[in-house]
Design a protein around this motif. Sequence first.
Motif, PDB file in Angstrom:
ATOM      1  N   GLU A 133       8.973 112.146  49.442  1.00 14.25           N
ATOM      2  CA  GLU A 133       9.324 112.352  50.992  1.00 14.25           C
ATOM      3  C   GLU A 133       9.883 110.435  51.407  1.00 14.25           C
ATOM      4  N   THR A 134       9.115 109.486  50.752  1.00 12.55           N
ATOM      5  CA  THR A 134       9.512 108.832  51.145  1.00 12.55           C
ATOM      6  C   THR A 134      10.700 107.921  50.247  1.00 12.55           C
ATOM      7  N   ILE A 135      11.282 108.439  49.468  1.00 13.86           N
ATOM      8  CA  ILE A 135      12.429 107.829  48.327  1.00 13.86           C
ATOM      9  C   ILE A 135      13.717 108.859  48.983  1.00 13.86           C
ATOM     10  N   GLN A 136      13.665 109.690  49.329  1.00 16.68           N
ATOM     11  CA  GLN A 136      14.359 110.686  49.841  1.00 16.68           C
ATOM     12  C   GLN A 136      14.675 110.141  51.187  1.00 16.68           C
ATOM     13  N   THR A 137      13.847 109.441  52.043  1.00 20.02           N
ATOM     14  CA  THR A 137      14.380 109.400  53.062  1.00 20.02           C
ATOM     15  C   THR A 137      15.452 108.146  53.352  1.00 20.02           C
ATOM     16  N   VAL A 138      15.851 107.781  52.477  1.00 18.21           N
ATOM     17  CA  VAL A 138      16.488 106.352  52.228  1.00 18.21           C
ATOM     18  C   VAL A 138      17.613 106.790  51.122  1.00 18.21           C
ATOM     19  N   VAL A 139      17.000 107.344  50.106  1.00 14.80           N
ATOM     20  CA  VAL A 139      17.884 107.952  48.499  1.00 14.80           C
ATOM     21  C   VAL A 139      18.109 109.459  48.297  1.00 14.80           C
ATOM     22  N   PRO A 140      18.507 109.307  49.379  1.00 18.60           N
ATOM     23  CA  PRO A 140      18.679 111.427  48.833  1.00 18.60           C
ATOM     24  C   PRO A 140      19.442 111.771  47.540  1.00 18.60           C
ATOM     25  N   GLY A 141      19.290 112.617  46.888  1.00 17.40           N
ATOM     26  CA  GLY A 141      19.200 113.043  46.003  1.00 17.40           C
ATOM     27  C   GLY A 141      18.770 114.225  45.164  1.00 17.40           C
ATOM     28  N   ASP A 142      19.264 114.697  44.157  1.00 20.22           N
ATOM     29  CA  ASP A 142      18.589 115.886  43.567  1.00 20.22           C
ATOM     30  C   ASP A 142      17.596 115.630  42.312  1.00 20.22           C
ATOM     31  N   CYS A 174      12.113 100.282  47.769  1.00 16.35           N
ATOM     32  CA  CYS A 174      13.389 100.047  48.699  1.00 16.35           C
ATOM     33  C   CYS A 174      13.002 101.084  49.814  1.00 16.35           C
ATOM     34  N   SER A 175      12.618 101.895  49.687  1.00 13.48           N
ATOM     35  CA  SER A 175      12.447 102.889  50.771  1.00 13.48           C
ATOM     36  C   SER A 175      11.637 102.575  51.620  1.00 13.48           C
ATOM     37  N   LYS A 176      10.865 102.080  51.815  1.00 10.62           N
ATOM     38  CA  LYS A 176       9.990 101.568  52.514  1.00 10.62           C
ATOM     39  C   LYS A 176      10.446 100.299  53.766  1.00 10.62           C
ATOM     40  N   ILE A 177      11.434  99.687  53.128  1.00 11.37           N
ATOM     41  CA  ILE A 177      11.676  98.192  53.231  1.00 11.37           C
ATOM     42  C   ILE A 177      13.115  98.869  54.589  1.00 11.37           C
ATOM     43  N   LEU A 178      13.873  99.304  53.642  1.00 12.58           N
ATOM     44  CA  LEU A 178      14.978 100.303  54.227  1.00 12.58           C
ATOM     45  C   LEU A 178      14.948 101.750  55.158  1.00 12.58           C
ATOM     46  N   GLY A 179      13.957 102.135  55.562  1.00 15.27           N
ATOM     47  CA  GLY A 179      13.920 102.614  56.060  1.00 15.27           C
ATOM     48  C   GLY A 179      13.824 102.752  58.103  1.00 15.27           C
ATOM     49  N   PRO A 180      13.028 103.570  58.561  1.00 13.26           N
ATOM     50  CA  PRO A 180      13.586 103.784  60.208  1.00 13.26           C
ATOM     51  C   PRO A 180      13.070 102.485  60.935  1.00 13.26           C
ATOM     52  N   ALA A 212      13.011  99.059  59.617  1.00 15.31           N
ATOM     53  CA  ALA A 212      13.838  98.216  59.662  1.00 15.31           C
ATOM     54  C   ALA A 212      13.706  97.327  60.429  1.00 15.31           C
ATOM     55  N   HIS A 213      14.020  96.147  60.663  1.00 16.12           N
ATOM     56  CA  HIS A 213      14.489  94.956  60.931  1.00 16.12           C
ATOM     57  C   HIS A 213      15.642  94.680  60.902  1.00 16.12           C
ATOM     58  N   PRO A 214      16.317  95.111  61.685  1.00 13.24           N
ATOM     59  CA  PRO A 214      17.946  94.571  61.160  1.00 13.24           C
ATOM     60  C   PRO A 214      18.344  93.329  60.649  1.00 13.24           C
ATOM     61  N   GLU A 215      17.768  92.451  60.842  1.00 16.46           N
ATOM     62  CA  GLU A 215      17.474  90.586  60.131  1.00 16.46           C
ATOM     63  C   GLU A 215      16.615  90.905  59.720  1.00 16.46           C
ATOM     64  N   ASP A 216      15.734  91.609  58.487  1.00 18.49           N
ATOM     65  CA  ASP A 216      15.501  91.355  57.812  1.00 18.49           C
ATOM     66  C   ASP A 216      16.083  91.052  55.978  1.00 18.49           C
ATOM     67  N   PRO A 217      15.470  89.833  55.956  1.00 21.12           N
ATOM     68  CA  PRO A 217      16.862  89.023  54.623  1.00 21.12           C
ATOM     69  C   PRO A 217      16.894  90.555  53.553  1.00 21.12           C
ATOM     70  N   ARG A 218      15.502  90.723  53.238  1.00 28.61           N
ATOM     71  CA  ARG A 218      15.547  91.907  52.268  1.00 28.61           C
ATOM     72  C   ARG A 218      16.465  93.312  51.856  1.00 28.61           C
ATOM     73  N   LEU A 219      16.948  93.290  53.527  1.00 26.98           N
ATOM     74  CA  LEU A 219      17.468  94.981  53.490  1.00 26.98           C
ATOM     75  C   LEU A 219      19.147  94.175  52.345  1.00 26.98           C
ATOM     76  N   GLU A 220      19.809  94.158  51.714  1.00 32.48           N
ATOM     77  CA  GLU A 220      20.802  93.909  51.579  1.00 32.48           C
ATOM     78  C   GLU A 220      20.421  94.047  49.866  1.00 32.48           C
ATOM     79  N   PRO A 221      19.856  92.761  49.648  1.00 29.89           N
ATOM     80  CA  PRO A 221      19.083  93.200  47.980  1.00 29.89           C
ATOM     81  C   PRO A 221      18.660  94.705  47.670  1.00 29.89           C
TER      82      PRO A 221
END
Length: 285
Positions: free
Chosen positions: A164-173, A253-259, A261-270
């Motif tokens: 569930e955590t992975i699929q919130t950000v990286v949907p796929g089969d 990555c999904s936990k960093i990019l999840g709902p 996430a802080h928009p100024e977190d420098p970890r978002l793009e990597p």
Amino acid sequence: MTLSVSPGVAVDLRVQPVDEILDRVERSLQVRFAPDTVVRKRRSVGARTDRDTWVRVERRSLDKIGDQGWNGTECAARLANIAQPAWRGCVVWRDADEPVMWRADETELLPGVPVGTAVLSEDPKLTDAWWRALNTSLDALAAQHTRRLATPDTVPITQTLVTETIQTVVPGDFDTTVEQWAPAHADLNWANMTAPTLCLFDWEDWGNAPRGLDSATLWGSSLAVPALADRVRRERRHDFESRDGKLMTLFTCSKILGPDAHPEDPRLEPARRMAEQVAAELHAG
């Protein structure tokens, strides 16, 4: 009891009064705390004692205490060949006014200072000997046996949670089934390890987890310092190259990019770039 909080209100021990709690722990463990050493965090308070030990006091709600209990630090004392502070004893009690329990664990003092905060913004410039000690401890931990289930962020890590955590950000089969489970610290970040001498502490949430959870978690807390994140991946290459390690990279990555996430977190793009890369590898594999 000092803490009386309305239902639904989050307790933050950085701001709530804790004098009565600390007094109770001092009486129970027969120690005195050095006032200028008290460290207050959201759900725990720690301090140095007059017998040169450290006591960590945690508040945990009853719904966060599962069948395995919450004696992670005590249970970790039996783990062999791992750099960690020796455990001395504890006191546990149920709060008289709130649906929570308190636990105070006494351990020996750390051999150094924490490397930094949970997420680093500067390279700590750790020595090669430090990295070798980390690898020795993490490999020794993964080789041991336990019936405990890791609870990162106090939440039991299950196959369902991973998917569930992975699929919130990286949907796929693609298949998110974990193949290998092994003991993990489950909160491996730069605030829970020391330097220049390595020591891993805060073992409250350790237990079985998908292979690579610790490595991926440490990598995630390093992303604001690209050279450090790359070093983590090189040192723990055997985890990251495994299928489960790739799943744990996506999980992190999904936990960093999840709902949240802080928009100024420098970890978002990597984290976003890595998630795309790893997802493509798993799709292809």
